[in-house]
Design a protein around this motif. Structure first.
Motif, PDB file in Angstrom:
ATOM      1  N   GLY A   1      -7.362  15.721   5.053  1.00  0.00           N
ATOM      2  CA  GLY A   1      -7.619  14.327   5.359  1.00  0.00           C
ATOM      3  C   GLY A   1      -7.118  13.393   4.278  1.00  0.00           C
ATOM      4  O   GLY A   1      -6.517  12.345   4.559  1.00  0.00           O
ATOM      5  N   LEU A   2      -7.332  13.774   3.033  1.00  0.00           N
ATOM      6  CA  LEU A   2      -6.861  12.954   1.921  1.00  0.00           C
ATOM      7  C   LEU A   2      -5.340  12.971   1.820  1.00  0.00           C
ATOM      8  O   LEU A   2      -4.719  11.936   1.580  1.00  0.00           O
ATOM      9  N   TRP A   3      -4.737  14.133   1.994  1.00  0.00           N
ATOM     10  CA  TRP A   3      -3.268  14.194   1.974  1.00  0.00           C
ATOM     11  C   TRP A   3      -2.676  13.282   3.048  1.00  0.00           C
ATOM     12  O   TRP A   3      -1.716  12.550   2.799  1.00  0.00           O
ATOM     13  N   SER A   4      -3.255  13.310   4.232  1.00  0.00           N
ATOM     14  CA  SER A   4      -2.738  12.491   5.331  1.00  0.00           C
ATOM     15  C   SER A   4      -2.889  11.002   5.017  1.00  0.00           C
ATOM     16  O   SER A   4      -1.998  10.198   5.327  1.00  0.00           O
ATOM     17  N   ALA A   5      -4.004  10.624   4.420  1.00  0.00           N
ATOM     18  CA  ALA A   5      -4.218   9.227   4.062  1.00  0.00           C
ATOM     19  C   ALA A   5      -3.168   8.759   3.059  1.00  0.00           C
ATOM     20  O   ALA A   5      -2.589   7.672   3.190  1.00  0.00           O
ATOM     21  N   ILE A   6      -2.913   9.584   2.065  1.00  0.00           N
ATOM     22  CA  ILE A   6      -1.918   9.243   1.042  1.00  0.00           C
ATOM     23  C   ILE A   6      -0.529   9.153   1.655  1.00  0.00           C
ATOM     24  O   ILE A   6       0.240   8.229   1.380  1.00  0.00           O
ATOM     25  N   ASP A   7      -0.193  10.111   2.519  1.00  0.00           N
ATOM     26  CA  ASP A   7       1.113  10.094   3.191  1.00  0.00           C
ATOM     27  C   ASP A   7       1.306   8.817   4.000  1.00  0.00           C
ATOM     28  O   ASP A   7       2.393   8.232   4.027  1.00  0.00           O
ATOM     29  N   SER A   8       0.257   8.367   4.686  1.00  0.00           N
ATOM     30  CA  SER A   8       0.391   7.184   5.536  1.00  0.00           C
ATOM     31  C   SER A   8       0.695   5.938   4.710  1.00  0.00           C
ATOM     32  O   SER A   8       1.444   5.064   5.159  1.00  0.00           O
ATOM     33  N   VAL A   9       0.158   5.872   3.508  1.00  0.00           N
ATOM     34  CA  VAL A   9       0.437   4.726   2.641  1.00  0.00           C
ATOM     35  C   VAL A   9       1.837   4.828   2.060  1.00  0.00           C
ATOM     36  O   VAL A   9       2.568   3.831   1.979  1.00  0.00           O
ATOM     37  N   ARG A  10       2.245   6.026   1.674  1.00  0.00           N
ATOM     38  CA  ARG A  10       3.602   6.202   1.138  1.00  0.00           C
ATOM     39  C   ARG A  10       4.648   5.813   2.184  1.00  0.00           C
ATOM     40  O   ARG A  10       5.703   5.285   1.835  1.00  0.00           O
ATOM     41  N   GLU A  11       4.350   6.085   3.433  1.00  0.00           N
ATOM     42  CA  GLU A  11       5.292   5.734   4.507  1.00  0.00           C
ATOM     43  C   GLU A  11       5.334   4.227   4.751  1.00  0.00           C
ATOM     44  O   GLU A  11       6.341   3.700   5.226  1.00  0.00           O
ATOM     45  N   ALA A  12       4.256   3.531   4.400  1.00  0.00           N
ATOM     46  CA  ALA A  12       4.152   2.105   4.692  1.00  0.00           C
ATOM     47  C   ALA A  12       4.691   1.216   3.584  1.00  0.00           C
ATOM     48  O   ALA A  12       5.013   0.048   3.835  1.00  0.00           O
ATOM     49  N   VAL A  13       4.788   1.747   2.359  1.00  0.00           N
ATOM     50  CA  VAL A  13       5.184   0.939   1.206  1.00  0.00           C
ATOM     51  C   VAL A  13       6.405   1.580   0.559  1.00  0.00           C
ATOM     52  O   VAL A  13       6.418   2.798   0.341  1.00  0.00           O
TER      53      VAL A  13
END
Length: 375
Positions: free
Chosen positions: A273-285
């Motif tokens: 869950g934490l990895w996915s959250a971090i990935d989603s932000v990296r993809e957005a910025v």
């Protein structure tokens, strides 16, 4: 285990002091973290010399950009002699059980700062960067707080601003509120501080209504915070906040203490869950810096941060069943805060935590969304 190499090497920030300096045996940070991650990643074929970015302790000139000169000097002196006066303890909040003084402390704390400066610089070159020894988000300009002596995330943010980024988001996923970073950048229109942290947990700041002059959003979550709830907040609150702010870069404190099994938190996240959250932000910025943070269970910290590095660096996922040498390594870890019968089997034989199906998003979590999006 062998694996193909990414074409553009990511950067793993390291320094000898992160492994050599030792916290007192009775302190939650006495467990090895940085070295464990390096060792396991090398075993998996995930860490190579050209990915290592070595930092040296930051100079006084760098440190005093965000910290008071008297505090910097005092910390250097007490680190050298290994003891503090009553006046120093009262003035600077070090030499306590929470913030002990030990040999090598100043160099270690100063290296976390230079590591974050370097991480920000390398991220601007288009590299994915991980600084696991970073994330000392409680440090204040004039005193130590919460195991943190300097505030390295603030230096990463300041470096990005100095380098031409018009706006930077700071996202804190540690179980404890990122109070030091929020305080340093309070009312700064160029920095949005977003923190998801456990409510009613030290340092007892970061209330829902706290906006630090308008440029902070806090999401205090209830005990037992789960993966479904994190995914809900990321989709419904955090990513919309980031899109609305439209930053050039993001700095993330990726504390492992939000994971289930950590002795200093009541949150129940899985590492997927934490990895996915971090990935989603990296993809957005377009530009991102990942820092470490809290984490006091050596098994969950090592697996989470090793897996995070593997994703940042673009390596294939670890096998469902870890290689024998990695399992043997994990089985040798120990922690005074966790009894042997509390060690979960999957902490020893796999990277990913078991998927938790049927988790509910509680009303208390849902109520955070309209509150943080308002205004």
């Amino acid at each position: 285990m062998s694996s193909s190499r990414p074409k553009t090497p990511a950067a793993f920030i390291t320094s000898a002091v992160f492994s050599a300096s030792e916290w007192p045996a009775n302190h939650p940070l006495s467990i090895s973290r940085h070295q464990n991650v390096m060792d396991v990643c090398r075993m998996l074929g995930w860490l190579h010399d050209d990915e290592l970015a070595v930092c040296e302790p930051a100079t006084e000139a760098v440190l005093t950009r965000l910290h008071e000169p008297g505090y910097v000097t005092a910390l250097e002196v007490v680190s050298q002699i290994g003891k503090v006066t009553i006046a120093q303890r009262e003035a600077f909040n070090f030499g306590t059980m929470e913030n002990p003084v030990f040999t090598g402390l100043f160099d270690r704390a100063a290296a976390t700062v230079s590591g974050s400066v370097l991480a920000a610089e390398l991220s601007l070159e288009g590299r994915q960067v991980f600084h696991p020894a970073g994330g000392t988000h409680h440090g204040r300009p004039d005193r130590a707080s919460g195991f943190c002596y300097f505030n390295d995330p603030a230096f990463a943010i300041q470096t990005l601003l100095d380098s031409g980024c018009a706006k930077v988001v700071y996202l804190d996923l540690d179980a404890h509120h990122g109070d030091g970073v929020e305080s340093i950048f309070a009312s700064n229109a160029r920095v949005l501080c977003v923190s998801i942290h456990e409510e009613k947990r030290w340092p007892h700041t970061g209330q829902l209504a706290d906006r630090a002059g308008g440029f902070a959003r806090n999401l205090p979550v209830p005990k037992g915070f789960n993966d479904a709830e994190l995914a809900f907040l990321m989709t419904e609150a955090v990513l919309p906040l980031i899109a609305r702010f439209d930053p050039d870069a993001v700095v993330m404190t990726c504390g492992a203490d939000a994971l289930a099994g950590d002795p200093l938190s009541g949150m129940e996240l899985g590492n997927e869950g934490l990895w996915s959250a971090i990935d989603s932000v990296r993809e957005a910025v377009p530009v991102s810096v990942c820092l470490g943070g809290g984490g006091y269970n050596p098994w969950t910290v090592t697996r989470f941060w090793s897996g995070l590095w593997g994703r940042l660096a673009g390596y294939p996922p670890a096998p469902e069943q870890l290689p024998d040498d990695v399992q043997a390594y994990l089985s040798r870890l120990g922690c005074d805060l966790i009894d042997e019968d509390e060690v979960e089997p999957h902490w020893l034989n796999s990277f990913a935590d078991p998927a938790q199906h049927g988790q509910a998003v509680r009303d208390a979590v849902r109520a955070l969304v309209p509150a943080v999006l308002a205004g």
